[in-house]
Design a protein around this motif. Structure first.
Motif, PDB file in Angstrom:
ATOM      1  N   GLY A 115       7.403  -5.319  -3.353  1.00 46.10           N
ATOM      2  CA  GLY A 115       7.665  -5.283  -2.059  1.00 46.10           C
ATOM      3  C   GLY A 115       9.122  -4.767  -1.370  1.00 46.10           C
ATOM      4  O   GLY A 115      10.014  -5.135  -2.296  1.00 46.10           O
ATOM      5  N   LEU A 116       9.101  -4.644  -0.234  1.00 49.41           N
ATOM      6  CA  LEU A 116      10.610  -4.326   0.193  1.00 49.41           C
ATOM      7  C   LEU A 116      10.451  -4.320   1.769  1.00 49.41           C
ATOM      8  O   LEU A 116       9.787  -4.440   2.388  1.00 49.41           O
ATOM      9  CB  LEU A 116      11.111  -2.843  -0.052  1.00 49.41           C
ATOM     10  CG  LEU A 116      10.105  -1.505  -0.007  1.00 49.41           C
ATOM     11  CD1 LEU A 116      10.346  -1.260   1.619  1.00 49.41           C
ATOM     12  CD2 LEU A 116      10.432  -0.506  -0.862  1.00 49.41           C
ATOM     13  N   HIS A 117      11.848  -4.288   2.221  1.00 47.31           N
ATOM     14  CA  HIS A 117      12.102  -3.969   3.738  1.00 47.31           C
ATOM     15  C   HIS A 117      12.053  -2.597   4.181  1.00 47.31           C
ATOM     16  O   HIS A 117      13.125  -2.233   3.697  1.00 47.31           O
ATOM     17  CB  HIS A 117      13.317  -4.827   4.044  1.00 47.31           C
ATOM     18  CG  HIS A 117      13.745  -4.901   5.641  1.00 47.31           C
ATOM     19  ND1 HIS A 117      14.823  -4.377   6.207  1.00 47.31           N
ATOM     20  CD2 HIS A 117      12.904  -5.301   6.503  1.00 47.31           C
ATOM     21  CE1 HIS A 117      14.773  -4.193   7.420  1.00 47.31           C
ATOM     22  NE2 HIS A 117      13.660  -5.033   7.823  1.00 47.31           N
ATOM     23  N   CYS A 118      11.478  -2.222   5.031  1.00 40.22           N
ATOM     24  CA  CYS A 118      11.523  -0.674   5.384  1.00 40.22           C
ATOM     25  C   CYS A 118      12.025  -0.736   6.956  1.00 40.22           C
ATOM     26  O   CYS A 118      11.828   0.562   7.456  1.00 40.22           O
ATOM     27  CB  CYS A 118      10.383  -0.024   5.110  1.00 40.22           C
ATOM     28  SG  CYS A 118       8.831  -0.262   6.227  1.00 40.22           S
ATOM     29  N   GLY A 119      12.059  -1.711   7.650  1.00 37.43           N
ATOM     30  CA  GLY A 119      12.442  -1.796   9.030  1.00 37.43           C
ATOM     31  C   GLY A 119      11.457  -2.109  10.144  1.00 37.43           C
ATOM     32  O   GLY A 119      11.615  -1.964  11.165  1.00 37.43           O
ATOM     33  N   LEU A 120      10.055  -2.395   9.644  1.00 38.49           N
ATOM     34  CA  LEU A 120       9.084  -2.772  10.368  1.00 38.49           C
ATOM     35  C   LEU A 120       9.538  -4.135  11.150  1.00 38.49           C
ATOM     36  O   LEU A 120       9.003  -4.179  12.306  1.00 38.49           O
ATOM     37  CB  LEU A 120       7.790  -2.725  10.070  1.00 38.49           C
ATOM     38  CG  LEU A 120       7.443  -1.489   9.150  1.00 38.49           C
ATOM     39  CD1 LEU A 120       5.811  -1.718   8.602  1.00 38.49           C
ATOM     40  CD2 LEU A 120       7.334  -0.356  10.001  1.00 38.49           C
ATOM     41  N   LYS A 121      10.120  -4.968  10.293  1.00 40.01           N
ATOM     42  CA  LYS A 121      10.604  -6.265  10.981  1.00 40.01           C
ATOM     43  C   LYS A 121      12.079  -6.260  10.867  1.00 40.01           C
ATOM     44  O   LYS A 121      12.593  -5.103  10.470  1.00 40.01           O
ATOM     45  CB  LYS A 121      10.209  -7.226   9.875  1.00 40.01           C
ATOM     46  CG  LYS A 121       8.641  -7.648   9.564  1.00 40.01           C
ATOM     47  CD  LYS A 121       8.483  -8.655   8.826  1.00 40.01           C
ATOM     48  CE  LYS A 121       7.050  -9.003   8.472  1.00 40.01           C
ATOM     49  NZ  LYS A 121       6.688  -9.910   7.412  1.00 40.01           N
ATOM     50  N   ARG A 122      12.613  -7.244  11.488  1.00 41.47           N
ATOM     51  CA  ARG A 122      14.049  -7.066  11.838  1.00 41.47           C
ATOM     52  C   ARG A 122      14.798  -7.370  10.468  1.00 41.47           C
ATOM     53  O   ARG A 122      15.640  -6.433  10.043  1.00 41.47           O
ATOM     54  CB  ARG A 122      14.741  -8.040  12.526  1.00 41.47           C
ATOM     55  CG  ARG A 122      14.349  -7.785  14.213  1.00 41.47           C
ATOM     56  CD  ARG A 122      14.962  -8.872  15.078  1.00 41.47           C
ATOM     57  NE  ARG A 122      14.513  -8.664  16.390  1.00 41.47           N
ATOM     58  CZ  ARG A 122      13.732  -9.260  17.084  1.00 41.47           C
ATOM     59  NH1 ARG A 122      13.123 -10.148  16.538  1.00 41.47           N
ATOM     60  NH2 ARG A 122      13.580  -8.811  18.318  1.00 41.47           N
ATOM     61  N   GLU A 168      14.274  -2.172  -8.508  1.00 40.84           N
ATOM     62  CA  GLU A 168      14.394  -3.312  -7.726  1.00 40.84           C
ATOM     63  C   GLU A 168      13.668  -3.916  -6.547  1.00 40.84           C
ATOM     64  O   GLU A 168      13.614  -4.955  -6.124  1.00 40.84           O
ATOM     65  CB  GLU A 168      15.820  -3.041  -6.962  1.00 40.84           C
ATOM     66  CG  GLU A 168      15.918  -1.986  -5.914  1.00 40.84           C
ATOM     67  CD  GLU A 168      16.259  -0.648  -6.286  1.00 40.84           C
ATOM     68  OE1 GLU A 168      16.709   0.094  -5.485  1.00 40.84           O
ATOM     69  OE2 GLU A 168      15.970  -0.175  -7.405  1.00 40.84           O
ATOM     70  N   HIS A 169      12.614  -3.054  -6.581  1.00 42.86           N
ATOM     71  CA  HIS A 169      11.557  -3.559  -5.410  1.00 42.86           C
ATOM     72  C   HIS A 169      10.238  -3.972  -6.212  1.00 42.86           C
ATOM     73  O   HIS A 169       9.135  -4.161  -5.604  1.00 42.86           O
ATOM     74  CB  HIS A 169      11.283  -2.103  -4.586  1.00 42.86           C
ATOM     75  CG  HIS A 169      12.512  -2.003  -3.836  1.00 42.86           C
ATOM     76  ND1 HIS A 169      13.284  -2.741  -2.984  1.00 42.86           N
ATOM     77  CD2 HIS A 169      12.687  -0.480  -3.549  1.00 42.86           C
ATOM     78  CE1 HIS A 169      14.033  -1.996  -2.385  1.00 42.86           C
ATOM     79  NE2 HIS A 169      13.947  -0.778  -2.820  1.00 42.86           N
ATOM     80  N   GLN A 170      10.343  -3.826  -7.631  1.00 40.70           N
ATOM     81  CA  GLN A 170       9.217  -4.493  -8.234  1.00 40.70           C
ATOM     82  C   GLN A 170       9.274  -5.938  -8.541  1.00 40.70           C
ATOM     83  O   GLN A 170      10.420  -6.701  -8.468  1.00 40.70           O
ATOM     84  CB  GLN A 170       9.153  -3.821  -9.705  1.00 40.70           C
ATOM     85  CG  GLN A 170       9.369  -2.233  -9.705  1.00 40.70           C
ATOM     86  CD  GLN A 170       8.337  -1.687  -8.709  1.00 40.70           C
ATOM     87  OE1 GLN A 170       7.192  -2.009  -8.644  1.00 40.70           O
ATOM     88  NE2 GLN A 170       8.936  -0.604  -7.907  1.00 40.70           N
ATOM     89  N   GLY A 171       7.990  -6.517  -8.432  1.00 41.28           N
ATOM     90  CA  GLY A 171       7.786  -8.091  -8.535  1.00 41.28           C
ATOM     91  C   GLY A 171       6.995  -8.715  -7.510  1.00 41.28           C
ATOM     92  O   GLY A 171       7.073  -8.290  -6.491  1.00 41.28           O
ATOM     93  N   VAL A 172       6.175  -9.503  -8.265  1.00 41.57           N
ATOM     94  CA  VAL A 172       5.112 -10.227  -7.321  1.00 41.57           C
ATOM     95  C   VAL A 172       5.617 -10.952  -6.282  1.00 41.57           C
ATOM     96  O   VAL A 172       5.201 -11.076  -5.187  1.00 41.57           O
ATOM     97  CB  VAL A 172       4.175 -11.129  -8.157  1.00 41.57           C
ATOM     98  CG1 VAL A 172       4.915 -12.284  -8.726  1.00 41.57           C
ATOM     99  CG2 VAL A 172       2.914 -11.458  -7.398  1.00 41.57           C
ATOM    100  N   GLU A 173       6.800 -11.577  -6.450  1.00 46.06           N
ATOM    101  CA  GLU A 173       7.682 -12.522  -5.258  1.00 46.06           C
ATOM    102  C   GLU A 173       7.654 -11.409  -3.939  1.00 46.06           C
ATOM    103  O   GLU A 173       7.719 -11.850  -2.788  1.00 46.06           O
ATOM    104  CB  GLU A 173       8.690 -13.190  -5.880  1.00 46.06           C
ATOM    105  CG  GLU A 173      10.030 -12.172  -6.224  1.00 46.06           C
ATOM    106  CD  GLU A 173      10.037 -11.677  -7.620  1.00 46.06           C
ATOM    107  OE1 GLU A 173      10.726 -10.830  -8.190  1.00 46.06           O
ATOM    108  OE2 GLU A 173       8.969 -11.813  -8.199  1.00 46.06           O
ATOM    109  N   HIS A 174       8.124 -10.242  -4.454  1.00 39.58           N
ATOM    110  CA  HIS A 174       8.421  -9.416  -3.221  1.00 39.58           C
ATOM    111  C   HIS A 174       7.209  -8.923  -2.573  1.00 39.58           C
ATOM    112  O   HIS A 174       7.257  -8.904  -1.329  1.00 39.58           O
ATOM    113  CB  HIS A 174       8.987  -8.141  -3.675  1.00 39.58           C
ATOM    114  CG  HIS A 174      10.335  -8.236  -4.477  1.00 39.58           C
ATOM    115  ND1 HIS A 174      11.339  -8.872  -3.971  1.00 39.58           N
ATOM    116  CD2 HIS A 174      10.762  -7.656  -5.490  1.00 39.58           C
ATOM    117  CE1 HIS A 174      12.436  -8.917  -4.807  1.00 39.58           C
ATOM    118  NE2 HIS A 174      12.000  -8.125  -5.872  1.00 39.58           N
TER     119      HIS A 174
END
Length: 406
Positions: free
Chosen positions: A25-32, A143-149
């Motif tokens: 998972g990652l932050h792509c800008g849909l949230k702040r 860097e975006h791999q991992g279940v916690e993300h």
């Protein structure tokens, strides 16, 4: 690690504990600031089964996911975004959902029909696809791999991530069932703003996997409520990739009931975590109904109590106002003899044979202050039983939802 019969709960177990599953998972800008795009992937196509919201307005991602599963009854991955529900967005929103499917399928190098999509967030607004596309382009980066993300990316108003996993043996081989979920508000029986993703390395025939999912959903996710609102986006998705390598599971298999129990345990624990994390909630409420003429009656009574705002506010205030519980039983729409009903708040009997009995107010109030508040109802009219879960209703629930879009 704890055991439930022949089923072992794996501490810190997750949706990627079963063999062959990966997530990120990652932050792509849909949230702040918070992560808002997540994915779950199986090394090989997995048998897939899903149940969906009963809301007449079904969000575009649900339609795309149904379309994907219909082709082979298999999936290899799912892409999930938060912040935008992609519901009530018409044909443009449906096109966006299909674009999500196509883009991640290309990134993974798999056929489009082996991908499901899921969205959660504000209804009626289209997803900013430029941001989402940029996020998908980064999905393969280490860097975006991992279940916690992944667990963080699927959240909306949740205050914590939700996961659970168990292990059991099938044909002498270790089989793992893991799950991740999100849900905090718009939670009501028959699914709500609730997403649950369950994986297993078991080998299961699709017809029976769907049958088992429907059965356990009725005893878990369909037995929780936070606020009485049923969402447009709910889905429970199960993927079974068969990497445990054993004889295919079906009802004649000697380990079928054990597997189904494991699936039920994971579903129930995820459901309880969702109920406990209700928006603004401070306590989990567990309503146990027994002695009912049937299981359906017990379920209806439990749902009525857990859905009562008056009961929920009484729990928040630690007020043993048993009249609110009796009132909810009465309007549940079920046929029973009120003169045979017994009600307990924790260990304290407050109603017996349909009438109030003297009880220690301080003891009952203390029971309402426990981390998990137990309300037991015995209708004394049969063998039917059921358990429902919910949470208290607090001032913070109003604040969270009054300011949801601002």
């Amino acid at each position: 690690m704890s055991k439930i019969g022949m089923i072992q709960h794996i501490e810190q177990g997750s949706v990627t504990l079963p063999k062959g599953f990966h997530a990120g998972g990652l932050h792509c800008g849909l949230k702040r600031k918070r992560k808002d795009l997540g994915w779950l992937y199986s090394e090989q196509p997995a048998v897939a089964a899903a149940v969906y919201t009963t809301n007449a307005y079904q969000a575009a991602p649900l339609l795309v996911t149904k379309d994907s599963i219909a082709v082979e009854q298999k999936l290899q991955g799912v892409l999930v975004n938060s912040a935008y529900a992609n519901a009530c967005t018409g044909q443009p929103g449906l096109d966006d959902a299909y674009d999500m499917r196509r883009l991640i399928a290309e990134k993974w190098g798999v056929p489009e029909h082996l991908v499901a999509v899921s969205s959660t967030g504000v209804i009626g607004e289209r997803i900013p696809m430029d941001k989402l596309k940029a996020g998908i382009a980064q999905a393969v980066q280490p860097e975006h791999q991992g279940v916690e993300h992944f667990e963080e990316a699927i959240l909306t108003t949740d205050t914590c991530t939700k996961h659970y996993a168990v292990q059991l043996e099938v044909d002498g081989r270790v089989v793992t069932i893991g799950g991740a979920a999100k849900g905090s508000g718009m939670i009501h029986p028959n699914m709500a703003t609730m997403l649950a993703f369950i994986t297993t390395d078991a080998c299961v025939e699709q017809t029976y996997l769907l049958q088992a999912l429907r059965e356990v959903t009725d005893q878990s996710f369909n037995m929780i409520t936070v606020d009485g609102d049923t969402s447009t986006n709910d889905m429970v998705l199960v993927l079974a990739n068969g990497q445990a390598i054993h004889h295919p599971l079906s009802p004649p298999h000697p380990d079928w009931d054990l597997f189904k129990t494991g699936l039920a345990v994971v579903s129930r624990e995820l459901a309880k975590q969702i109920a406990r994390d209700g928006e603004g909630a401070t306590r989990l409420i567990e309503v146990q109904v027994k002695g009912a003429p049937s299981e359906q009656v017990a379920k209806a009574v439990g749902k009525a109590i857990i859905g009562s705002n008056l009961v929920k506010t009484a729990v928040y205030g630690k007020d043993p106002n048993w009249g609110r519980i009796v009132c909810a039983i009465g309007y549940s729409g079920q046929v029973f003899n009120p003169e045979q009903v017994q009600v307990k708040i924790g260990p304290v009997t407050v109603v017996d044979q349909g009438l109030p009995v003297p009880f220690n107010e301080a003891e009952a109030s203390a029971a309402l202050g426990e981390e998990t508040v137990t309300i037991e109802v015995n209708l004394n009219q049969g063998d039917g039983k059921a358990t429902a879960w919910g949470c208290d209703l607090t001032y913070d629930y109003i604040k969270i939802n009054a300011l949801y879009r601002t």
